[in-house]
Design a protein around this motif. Structure first.
Motif, mmCIF file in Angstrom:
data_model
loop_
_atom_site.group_PDB
_atom_site.id
_atom_site.type_symbol
_atom_site.label_atom_id
_atom_site.label_comp_id
_atom_site.label_asym_id
_atom_site.label_seq_id
_atom_site.Cartn_x
_atom_site.Cartn_y
_atom_site.Cartn_z
ATOM 1 N N ALA A 130 45.916 32.878 37.458
ATOM 2 C CA ALA A 130 45.558 31.863 37.222
ATOM 3 C C ALA A 130 44.111 32.800 37.916
ATOM 4 C CB ALA A 130 45.634 30.709 37.479
ATOM 5 N N LEU A 131 44.883 33.571 38.674
ATOM 6 C CA LEU A 131 43.862 34.022 40.368
ATOM 7 C C LEU A 131 42.802 34.820 39.951
ATOM 8 C CD1 LEU A 131 42.422 33.520 43.044
ATOM 9 C CD2 LEU A 131 44.762 34.875 44.189
ATOM 10 N N VAL A 132 44.015 35.142 38.801
ATOM 11 C CA VAL A 132 43.447 36.860 38.402
ATOM 12 C C VAL A 132 42.184 36.589 37.901
ATOM 13 C CG1 VAL A 132 43.595 39.329 37.494
ATOM 14 C CG2 VAL A 132 45.299 38.688 39.224
ATOM 15 N N LEU A 133 42.721 35.980 36.476
ATOM 16 C CA LEU A 133 41.230 35.560 35.893
ATOM 17 C C LEU A 133 40.547 35.050 36.603
ATOM 18 C CD1 LEU A 133 43.449 33.081 33.122
ATOM 19 C CD2 LEU A 133 42.465 35.455 32.959
ATOM 20 N N GLN A 134 40.471 34.403 37.478
ATOM 21 C CA GLN A 134 38.680 33.750 37.933
ATOM 22 C C GLN A 134 38.174 34.379 39.083
ATOM 23 O OE1 GLN A 134 40.179 29.694 40.086
ATOM 24 N NE2 GLN A 134 41.660 30.204 39.453
ATOM 25 N N MET A 135 39.684 35.609 39.416
ATOM 26 C CA MET A 135 38.578 36.728 39.628
ATOM 27 C C MET A 135 37.678 37.615 39.054
ATOM 28 S SD MET A 135 41.954 37.926 42.058
ATOM 29 C CE MET A 135 41.532 39.935 42.366
ATOM 30 N N ILE A 178 41.496 44.005 32.929
ATOM 31 C CA ILE A 178 41.368 42.993 31.705
ATOM 32 C C ILE A 178 41.581 44.026 30.403
ATOM 33 C CG2 ILE A 178 38.858 42.763 30.287
ATOM 34 C CD1 ILE A 178 37.466 42.552 32.761
ATOM 35 N N THR A 179 42.445 42.936 29.178
ATOM 36 C CA THR A 179 42.138 43.853 28.633
ATOM 37 C C THR A 179 41.763 44.089 27.145
ATOM 38 O OG1 THR A 179 43.541 42.081 28.035
ATOM 39 C CG2 THR A 179 44.639 43.752 29.187
ATOM 40 N N VAL A 180 42.264 44.975 26.040
ATOM 41 C CA VAL A 180 41.217 44.478 25.237
ATOM 42 C C VAL A 180 41.678 44.142 23.623
ATOM 43 C CG1 VAL A 180 39.981 45.859 22.694
ATOM 44 C CG2 VAL A 180 40.004 46.510 25.156
ATOM 45 N N GLY A 181 42.784 43.894 23.494
ATOM 46 C CA GLY A 181 43.942 43.189 21.661
ATOM 47 C C GLY A 181 43.676 41.956 22.210
ATOM 48 N N ARG A 182 43.723 41.434 23.262
ATOM 49 C CA ARG A 182 44.015 40.021 23.922
ATOM 50 C C ARG A 182 43.135 39.282 25.075
ATOM 51 N NH1 ARG A 182 50.626 38.644 23.399
ATOM 52 N NH2 ARG A 182 50.854 39.281 21.243
ATOM 53 N N PRO A 183 42.287 39.537 24.772
ATOM 54 C CA PRO A 183 41.193 39.606 26.194
ATOM 55 C C PRO A 183 40.805 38.681 26.640
ATOM 56 C CG PRO A 183 40.049 39.141 24.114
ATOM 57 C CD PRO A 183 41.396 39.831 23.424
ATOM 58 N N GLN A 184 40.534 38.610 27.995
ATOM 59 C CA GLN A 184 41.088 37.166 28.904
ATOM 60 C C GLN A 184 39.654 36.072 28.541
ATOM 61 O OE1 GLN A 184 41.546 40.131 29.834
ATOM 62 N NE2 GLN A 184 43.224 40.528 31.106
ATOM 63 N N LEU A 185 39.577 34.814 28.275
ATOM 64 C CA LEU A 185 38.863 33.873 27.989
ATOM 65 C C LEU A 185 38.298 33.436 28.986
ATOM 66 C CD1 LEU A 185 40.785 32.508 24.746
ATOM 67 C CD2 LEU A 185 39.421 34.675 24.651
#
Length: 303
Positions: A130-135, A178-185
């Motif tokens: 969760a932290l990486v998403l916020q970063m 960051i990924t392409v096929g399943r991008p971070q929302l």
């Protein structure tokens, strides 16, 4: 022969062992090391990171890097931990990832930097994923899209692509997170995608989405080389051009009579300065030139 960052680290290590630098003394900053040794920021950062990993120095907010291991404090009271904000945690994590890479990031390390218990972080940011998403959201958000509509479709896509490239250049860990096929929302990443889609309203919806993903994937794909190139320069002490100069004989032996290389005059009589920024701009131009053809076809009615 030791790499430049290893030589710098050895010099500081010697100063610490001889008492020239004592507990709590500030060691030279990355910019001071850059000026003193004539090295890139990545090399200076690697030298300080090496000493941090050995426990010889640590970062002290408001002071810089100082001699000695980080002060280990007992778990703070809930009152003190509650003063900590989500922004504090995320920004500290980004700084650590910028310095040491995403792989070195841990909740324990962040807690040590902030002087709180590891468990105290979870109420602010959740777990590491969760932290990486916020970063990611914060790092992209530092490069906001300009207000108002662009002058045209091409400017709209160029602006979004160049802002993403700038974010990747500042945070070398970011393209790998960051990924392409399943991008971070996450909101800021989605806003960049939306900016591209707004430029593609003449295309059929699924085609527009594929184009948007292609633009995003292209920028990220080139940016993935930024961190590996910085690490290679740190480890070898050679820039890309210096490394290429050392490969001339090997290149000549491998290319031999290959017609494509021979037509370029490789390796004799051919000078090529490899630069990732130039590669990014060149590829973006090719991508958008091709997209211009697609858009023209979409706008031209069948006869």
């Amino acid at each position: 022969m030791p790499a430049p960052y290893q030589r710098i680290a050895a010099t500081i290590r010697h100063r610490i062992s001889t008492g020239d630098l004592r507990q709590g003394d500030r060691v030279p900053s990355t910019r001071e090391l850059m000026r003193a040794y004539g090295v890139a920021m990545a090399t200076a950062t690697k030298a300080l990171t090496t000493l941090q990993q050995e426990g010889l120095v640590h970062s002290r907010p408001g002071v810089g890097t100082v001699v000695g291991p980080p002060r280990r404090t007992p778990a703070r009271t809930s009152e003190v931990v509650s003063v900590l904000s989500r922004e504090d945690v995320v920004r500290t994590a980004i700084t650590l990832a910028d310095t040491e890479g995403l792989a070195a990031l841990s909740m324990r390390r962040i807690a040590g930097e902030l002087g709180v218990s590891t468990m105290g972080l979870y109420r602010h940011v959740g777990g590491k994923d969760a932290l990486v998403l916020q970063m990611v959201d914060t790092a992209i958000g530092d490069f906001p899209l300009p207000p108002g509509p662009p002058a045209g479709w091409r400017e709209g896509i160029e602006t979004a692509a160049r802002l993403q490239w700038a974010a990747y250049r500042r945070h070398l860990w970011l393209p790998g997170a960051i990924t392409v096929g399943r991008p971070q929302l996450v909101p800021n990443l989605l806003s960049h995608g939306d900016a591209v889609l707004r430029s593609l309203t003449d295309l059929e919806p699924s085609k527009a989405l594929y184009v948007s993903i292609s633009v995003f994937g292209y920028v990220r794909g080139v940016a993935l080389n930024l961190e590996s190139e910085a690490l290679a320069e740190q480890d070898t002490g050679l820039t890309a051009d210096e490394w290429a100069d050392e490969q001339v004989d090997r290149l000549a032996a491998l290319t031999g009579e290959l017609p494509g290389f021979k037509a370029l005059g490789v390796p004799e009589g051919f000078a090529f300065d490899f630069d990732l920024d130039t590669l990014f701009e060149s590829g973006l131009e090719l991508l958008l030139d091709g997209l211009a053809v697609q858009l023209e076809r979409a706008r031209t009615p069948l006869r």
